[in-house]
Design a protein around this motif. Sequence first.
Motif, PDB file in Angstrom:
ATOM      1  N   PHE A   1       0.812  -1.216  -0.072  1.00  0.00           N
ATOM      2  CA  PHE A   1      -0.047  -0.117   0.110  1.00  0.00           C
ATOM      3  C   PHE A   1       0.927   1.223  -0.126  1.00  0.00           C
ATOM      4  N   PRO A   2       0.327   2.381  -0.274  1.00  0.00           N
ATOM      5  CA  PRO A   2       0.923   3.662  -0.494  1.00  0.00           C
ATOM      6  C   PRO A   2       1.161   4.326   0.976  1.00  0.00           C
ATOM      7  N   THR A   3       2.324   4.535   1.264  1.00  0.00           N
ATOM      8  CA  THR A   3       2.254   5.371   2.761  1.00  0.00           C
ATOM      9  C   THR A   3       2.240   7.047   2.443  1.00  0.00           C
ATOM     10  N   GLY A   4       2.485   7.561   1.263  1.00  0.00           N
ATOM     11  CA  GLY A   4       2.422   9.028   0.933  1.00  0.00           C
ATOM     12  C   GLY A   4       3.889   9.321   0.631  1.00  0.00           C
ATOM     13  N   ILE A   5       4.938   8.521   0.844  1.00  0.00           N
ATOM     14  CA  ILE A   5       6.067   8.836   0.533  1.00  0.00           C
ATOM     15  C   ILE A   5       6.825   7.566  -0.346  1.00  0.00           C
ATOM     16  N   GLY A   6       6.219   6.412  -0.223  1.00  0.00           N
ATOM     17  CA  GLY A   6       6.840   5.393  -0.775  1.00  0.00           C
ATOM     18  C   GLY A   6       5.550   4.240  -0.608  1.00  0.00           C
ATOM     19  N   TYR A   7       5.832   3.014  -0.650  1.00  0.00           N
ATOM     20  CA  TYR A   7       5.006   1.771  -0.721  1.00  0.00           C
ATOM     21  C   TYR A   7       5.823   0.943   0.380  1.00  0.00           C
ATOM     22  N   ALA A   8       4.739   0.353   0.975  1.00  0.00           N
ATOM     23  CA  ALA A   8       5.186  -0.789   2.028  1.00  0.00           C
ATOM     24  C   ALA A   8       4.053  -2.024   1.942  1.00  0.00           C
TER      25      ALA A   8
ATOM     26  N   VAL B   1      15.061  -3.783  -0.927  1.00  0.00           N
ATOM     27  CA  VAL B   1      15.760  -3.405  -1.941  1.00  0.00           C
ATOM     28  C   VAL B   1      16.178  -4.568  -2.648  1.00  0.00           C
ATOM     29  N   LEU B   2      15.779  -4.791  -3.852  1.00  0.00           N
ATOM     30  CA  LEU B   2      16.174  -5.908  -4.604  1.00  0.00           C
ATOM     31  C   LEU B   2      16.721  -5.496  -6.012  1.00  0.00           C
ATOM     32  N   GLN B   3      16.515  -4.178  -6.256  1.00  0.00           N
ATOM     33  CA  GLN B   3      16.607  -3.564  -7.638  1.00  0.00           C
ATOM     34  C   GLN B   3      17.625  -2.273  -7.465  1.00  0.00           C
ATOM     35  N   GLU B   4      18.350  -2.099  -8.325  1.00  0.00           N
ATOM     36  CA  GLU B   4      19.169  -0.654  -8.243  1.00  0.00           C
ATOM     37  C   GLU B   4      18.329   0.606  -8.675  1.00  0.00           C
ATOM     38  N   GLU B   5      17.186   0.132  -9.343  1.00  0.00           N
ATOM     39  CA  GLU B   5      16.451   1.462  -9.743  1.00  0.00           C
ATOM     40  C   GLU B   5      15.166   1.482  -8.725  1.00  0.00           C
ATOM     41  N   ILE B   6      15.207   2.963  -8.381  1.00  0.00           N
ATOM     42  CA  ILE B   6      14.469   3.160  -7.344  1.00  0.00           C
ATOM     43  C   ILE B   6      12.830   3.060  -7.634  1.00  0.00           C
ATOM     44  N   GLU B   7      12.505   3.014  -8.988  1.00  0.00           N
ATOM     45  CA  GLU B   7      11.270   3.205  -9.665  1.00  0.00           C
ATOM     46  C   GLU B   7      10.786   1.758  -9.214  1.00  0.00           C
ATOM     47  N   TYR B   8      11.355   0.618  -8.743  1.00  0.00           N
ATOM     48  CA  TYR B   8      10.668  -0.640  -8.280  1.00  0.00           C
ATOM     49  C   TYR B   8      10.345  -0.660  -6.880  1.00  0.00           C
ATOM     50  N   LEU B   9      10.570   0.527  -6.203  1.00  0.00           N
ATOM     51  CA  LEU B   9       9.915   0.742  -4.803  1.00  0.00           C
ATOM     52  C   LEU B   9       8.978   1.982  -4.967  1.00  0.00           C
ATOM     53  N   THR B  10       8.643   2.509  -5.962  1.00  0.00           N
ATOM     54  CA  THR B  10       7.826   3.875  -5.895  1.00  0.00           C
ATOM     55  C   THR B  10       6.721   3.469  -7.046  1.00  0.00           C
ATOM     56  N   ASN B  11       6.727   3.028  -8.007  1.00  0.00           N
ATOM     57  CA  ASN B  11       5.994   2.832  -9.172  1.00  0.00           C
ATOM     58  C   ASN B  11       5.083   1.573  -9.036  1.00  0.00           C
ATOM     59  N   PRO B  12       3.775   1.690  -8.893  1.00  0.00           N
ATOM     60  CA  PRO B  12       2.902   0.620  -8.584  1.00  0.00           C
ATOM     61  C   PRO B  12       2.991  -0.248  -9.881  1.00  0.00           C
ATOM     62  N   GLU B  13       3.202  -0.176 -10.856  1.00  0.00           N
ATOM     63  CA  GLU B  13       3.319  -1.209 -12.084  1.00  0.00           C
ATOM     64  C   GLU B  13       4.454  -1.881 -11.834  1.00  0.00           C
ATOM     65  N   LEU B  14       5.603  -1.306 -11.554  1.00  0.00           N
ATOM     66  CA  LEU B  14       6.824  -2.108 -11.606  1.00  0.00           C
ATOM     67  C   LEU B  14       6.953  -2.865 -10.167  1.00  0.00           C
ATOM     68  N   ILE B  15       6.218  -2.117  -9.106  1.00  0.00           N
ATOM     69  CA  ILE B  15       6.102  -3.108  -7.851  1.00  0.00           C
ATOM     70  C   ILE B  15       5.329  -4.276  -8.088  1.00  0.00           C
ATOM     71  N   ASP B  16       4.524  -4.109  -8.939  1.00  0.00           N
ATOM     72  CA  ASP B  16       3.399  -5.494  -9.245  1.00  0.00           C
ATOM     73  C   ASP B  16       4.408  -6.543 -10.122  1.00  0.00           C
ATOM     74  N   GLU B  17       5.215  -5.969 -10.967  1.00  0.00           N
ATOM     75  CA  GLU B  17       6.001  -6.902 -11.801  1.00  0.00           C
ATOM     76  C   GLU B  17       7.093  -7.509 -10.895  1.00  0.00           C
ATOM     77  N   LEU B  18       7.488  -6.928  -9.655  1.00  0.00           N
ATOM     78  CA  LEU B  18       8.560  -7.571  -8.925  1.00  0.00           C
ATOM     79  C   LEU B  18       7.838  -8.492  -7.602  1.00  0.00           C
ATOM     80  N   TYR B  19       6.882  -7.719  -7.295  1.00  0.00           N
ATOM     81  CA  TYR B  19       6.127  -8.432  -5.905  1.00  0.00           C
ATOM     82  C   TYR B  19       4.926  -8.699  -6.115  1.00  0.00           C
ATOM     83  N   GLY B  20       4.286  -8.554  -7.089  1.00  0.00           N
ATOM     84  CA  GLY B  20       2.769  -8.900  -7.138  1.00  0.00           C
ATOM     85  C   GLY B  20       2.355 -10.235  -6.948  1.00  0.00           C
TER      86      GLY B  20
END
Length: 201
Positions: free
Chosen positions: A30-37, A144-163
């Motif tokens: 879920f979104p915390t307002g500054i990231g996802y958790a 933190v499993l990726q070097e790109e910060i987008e994998y912690l901040t973009n819901p579509e990429l989060i879904d790709e990695l953790y969905g």
Amino acid sequence: MITKLYYQNPDFKLIEELTHLIDEGEIIIFPTGIGYAYGCNPLKVTAVERIYALKRSDMRKQLFALMCRDLAEASSYAKIDNSAFRFIKEHISEPMTFILPVTNKLPKQLKERKEVGIRFSLSPITSLLLEHLSYPLLTASLPVLQEEIEYLTNPELIDELYGKEVYTILDGDIAPGLQTAVIRIEGDSITELRPHGPIVL
């Protein structure tokens, strides 16, 4: 799977479904307002154990936080004296995790802790969800499993990695990718253990 929830025109049937699933022990991101958790029902032992496993963390060592609806709910799980109350109330809308002594209402699987982290949502979507839960969300940042910060901040990429690891990702748009300041409050002593800033990769 990504779930869209609109706080300005909420789908209350969807909120009811989400709260029921979390009640039963499902894990969400879920979104915390500054990231996802990660988030789960702290009263469900298996859900808490799954989050520790996802984080590759030792339950005896890792301190997670509770994302609370408000100060009243937080005071059920953390000892908040007058001094702490004033400080938290003044900073409740800022990205902070408050480390406080526990009360005896802390869920049994966390009872060995002497301290608990308390957070408050900066995301209107998560705030809406918390209003319909009868408990706070046990909260853990994404590993933190990726070097790109987008994998912690973009819901579509989060879904790709953790969905596949969770029931759903609650879409709160792209997050700024920040971490909270961590503040320990012990009586009149207030100590900053970590400053607010970018997520460290």
